[in-house]
Design a protein around this motif. Structure first.
Motif, mmCIF file in Angstrom:
data_model
loop_
_atom_site.group_PDB
_atom_site.id
_atom_site.type_symbol
_atom_site.label_atom_id
_atom_site.label_comp_id
_atom_site.label_asym_id
_atom_site.label_seq_id
_atom_site.Cartn_x
_atom_site.Cartn_y
_atom_site.Cartn_z
ATOM 1 N N LEU A 40 0.877 -1.417 -0.014
ATOM 2 C CA LEU A 40 0.222 0.023 -0.025
ATOM 3 C C LEU A 40 0.896 1.262 -0.192
ATOM 4 C CD1 LEU A 40 -2.963 -1.019 2.418
ATOM 5 C CD2 LEU A 40 -3.138 -0.201 0.172
ATOM 6 N N GLN A 41 1.777 1.287 0.630
ATOM 7 C CA GLN A 41 2.771 2.583 0.787
ATOM 8 C C GLN A 41 3.436 2.748 -0.759
ATOM 9 O OE1 GLN A 41 3.271 4.559 3.374
ATOM 10 N NE2 GLN A 41 4.382 5.760 1.803
ATOM 11 N N ALA A 42 3.754 1.770 -1.614
ATOM 12 C CA ALA A 42 4.221 2.179 -2.874
ATOM 13 C C ALA A 42 3.077 2.394 -3.501
ATOM 14 C CB ALA A 42 4.781 0.836 -3.277
ATOM 15 N N ILE A 43 1.820 2.058 -3.502
ATOM 16 C CA ILE A 43 0.798 2.424 -4.458
ATOM 17 C C ILE A 43 0.570 3.794 -4.013
ATOM 18 C CG2 ILE A 43 -1.733 2.061 -4.709
ATOM 19 C CD1 ILE A 43 -1.128 -1.018 -4.151
ATOM 20 N N ARG A 44 0.415 4.386 -2.830
ATOM 21 C CA ARG A 44 0.269 5.637 -2.700
ATOM 22 C C ARG A 44 1.125 6.610 -2.820
ATOM 23 N NH1 ARG A 44 -2.261 3.651 3.344
ATOM 24 N NH2 ARG A 44 -4.385 3.191 2.659
ATOM 25 N N THR A 45 2.569 6.284 -2.796
ATOM 26 C CA THR A 45 3.484 7.185 -3.387
ATOM 27 C C THR A 45 3.435 7.222 -4.844
ATOM 28 O OG1 THR A 45 4.992 6.222 -1.703
ATOM 29 C CG2 THR A 45 6.222 7.351 -3.729
ATOM 30 N N TYR A 46 3.225 6.307 -5.679
ATOM 31 C CA TYR A 46 2.726 6.242 -6.964
ATOM 32 C C TYR A 46 1.472 7.380 -7.237
ATOM 33 C CZ TYR A 46 1.402 4.901 -11.641
ATOM 34 O OH TYR A 46 1.104 4.959 -13.000
ATOM 35 N N ALA A 47 0.633 7.345 -6.486
ATOM 36 C CA ALA A 47 -0.716 7.980 -6.677
ATOM 37 C C ALA A 47 -0.306 9.482 -6.435
ATOM 38 C CB ALA A 47 -1.843 7.698 -5.971
ATOM 39 N N ASP A 48 0.340 9.639 -5.169
ATOM 40 C CA ASP A 48 0.859 11.085 -4.905
ATOM 41 C C ASP A 48 1.821 11.815 -6.011
ATOM 42 O OD1 ASP A 48 -0.438 10.955 -2.650
ATOM 43 O OD2 ASP A 48 1.462 10.665 -1.474
ATOM 44 N N THR A 49 2.390 10.971 -6.749
ATOM 45 C CA THR A 49 3.361 11.361 -7.926
ATOM 46 C C THR A 49 2.438 11.819 -8.987
ATOM 47 O OG1 THR A 49 5.242 10.176 -7.137
ATOM 48 C CG2 THR A 49 5.121 10.834 -9.581
ATOM 49 N N ILE A 50 1.515 10.933 -9.531
ATOM 50 C CA ILE A 50 0.592 11.291 -10.591
ATOM 51 C C ILE A 50 -0.285 12.612 -10.144
ATOM 52 C CG2 ILE A 50 -1.323 10.501 -11.967
ATOM 53 C CD1 ILE A 50 1.193 9.099 -12.325
ATOM 54 N N GLY A 51 -0.527 12.588 -9.046
ATOM 55 C CA GLY A 51 -1.640 13.923 -8.544
ATOM 56 C C GLY A 51 -0.464 15.051 -8.543
ATOM 57 N N THR A 52 0.945 15.029 -8.160
ATOM 58 C CA THR A 52 1.602 16.117 -8.532
ATOM 59 C C THR A 52 1.718 16.627 -9.634
ATOM 60 O OG1 THR A 52 2.903 15.645 -6.381
ATOM 61 C CG2 THR A 52 4.143 17.122 -7.848
ATOM 62 N N ALA A 53 1.920 15.317 -10.596
ATOM 63 C CA ALA A 53 1.994 16.016 -12.062
ATOM 64 C C ALA A 53 0.606 16.351 -12.627
ATOM 65 C CB ALA A 53 2.296 14.511 -12.744
ATOM 66 N N ILE A 54 -0.411 16.092 -12.247
ATOM 67 C CA ILE A 54 -1.780 16.774 -12.548
ATOM 68 C C ILE A 54 -1.762 18.039 -12.144
ATOM 69 C CG2 ILE A 54 -4.219 16.792 -12.301
ATOM 70 C CD1 ILE A 54 -4.068 13.605 -12.211
#
Length: 281
Positions: A40-54
């Motif tokens: 879960l920690q890796a998935i959330r880090t990935y989602a945060d990265t995509i959110g920052t890009a948006i």
């Protein structure tokens, strides 16, 4: 007497073996829960990265071009319901499906149902899902399942009327019963991402609209992946709790059988003493 004693002895042995099986199942469920939490920690880090890009990509559009959540009334409500794949999890799937059905009374709306236990419950209620799949039984298989759900979802949306999409799944609850959540997936809410204005705009090779749409789809995939992992952790947590309850029942049954064994053994010894005494005198 000896026949009854032998029966009790056999039941004691069976109870001991069943206790070992339950302990092993509890250990497996605990290991899977811990493994899911690590993913879960890796998935959330990935989602945060995509959110920052948006957030960094949104300023590339003019104000009028920026996407927003539609305020129009959605004509359909698609629910993605994540249930258990395997048994021995108590009422886990029953509670999830009940919440999904309570939140939507229209039988014509599409339903995506994940998990064999959920499919069995739906069949009992004569409910036929629009699309279904088996729940992954290992965290490493979740990305592929998230891909399949996303493909089926966009296939539904491609030629359909405007659709509101909701995820219904359980969350890990620790020592408590697992809470069930219903959270919106689509229409995509861009307002949750803070807009980042850099002194130098990011270099992009795609038209801004296409870029933001692609990032949004990637974020939806991350949300699906996270929901699947949370559901997997909650399912195994529920299974652990069921095994703890079963272990308590087994121990209680073992104590009862052990007391019965001692009573019968004492009666057998007493009878032997009486018989020896009668022979002697």
């Amino acid at each position: 007497m000896s026949g009854h004693l032998n029966d009790v002895t056999t039941h004691l042995g069976t109870t001991h073996e069943l206790g070992l099986v339950i302990a092993a199942m509890r250990g497996i469920a605990a290991a899977r829960t811990r493994e899911a939490q690590q993913y879960l920690q890796a998935i959330r880090t990935y989602a945060d990265t995509i959110g920052t890009a948006i957030g960094e990509a949104l300023p590339l559009l003019d104000g009028a071009e920026r996407p927003s959540t539609s305020s129009a009334t959605m004509q359909r409500h698609l629910r993605i319901v994540l249930c258990a794949e395997q048994g021995f999890a108590g009422s886990f799937s029953e509670r999830i499906l009940a919440m999904a059905l309570e939140s939507e009374n229209s039988p014509g709306n599409p339903l995506f149902l994940i998990g064999e236990r959920g499919l069995q419950l739906a069949a009992e209620r004569t409910i036929t899902p629009t699309w279904s799949a088996s729940m992954a039984v290992h965290p490493a298989a979740m990305p592929l399942l998230a891909d399949r759900i996303a493909d089926a979802l966009y296939g539904q949306l491609e030629h359909a009327t405007p659709t509101r999409v909701t995820l219904v799944h359980a969350l890990p609850g620790g020592t408590e019963i697992q809470p069930i959540v219903s959270r919106p997936l689509l229409p995509f809410d861009y307002s949750r991402f803070p807009v980042t204005r850099n002194a130098r705009p990011p270099y992009v090779t795609l038209p801004p609209t296409q870029l933001i749409t692609s990032l949004a789809e990637e974020y939806v995939y991350a949300e699906l992946h996270e929901a699947l992992m949370l559901s997997f952790a909650a399912e195994n947590e529920a299974r652990m709790q069921s095994m703890v309850a079963a272990q308590g029942n087994i121990e209680q049954r073992r104590d009862t059988l052990l007391a019965e064994f001692r009573r019968l053994r004492q009666e057998e010894i007493t009878e032997e003493i009486i018989e020896l005494s009668a022979i002697r005198f």
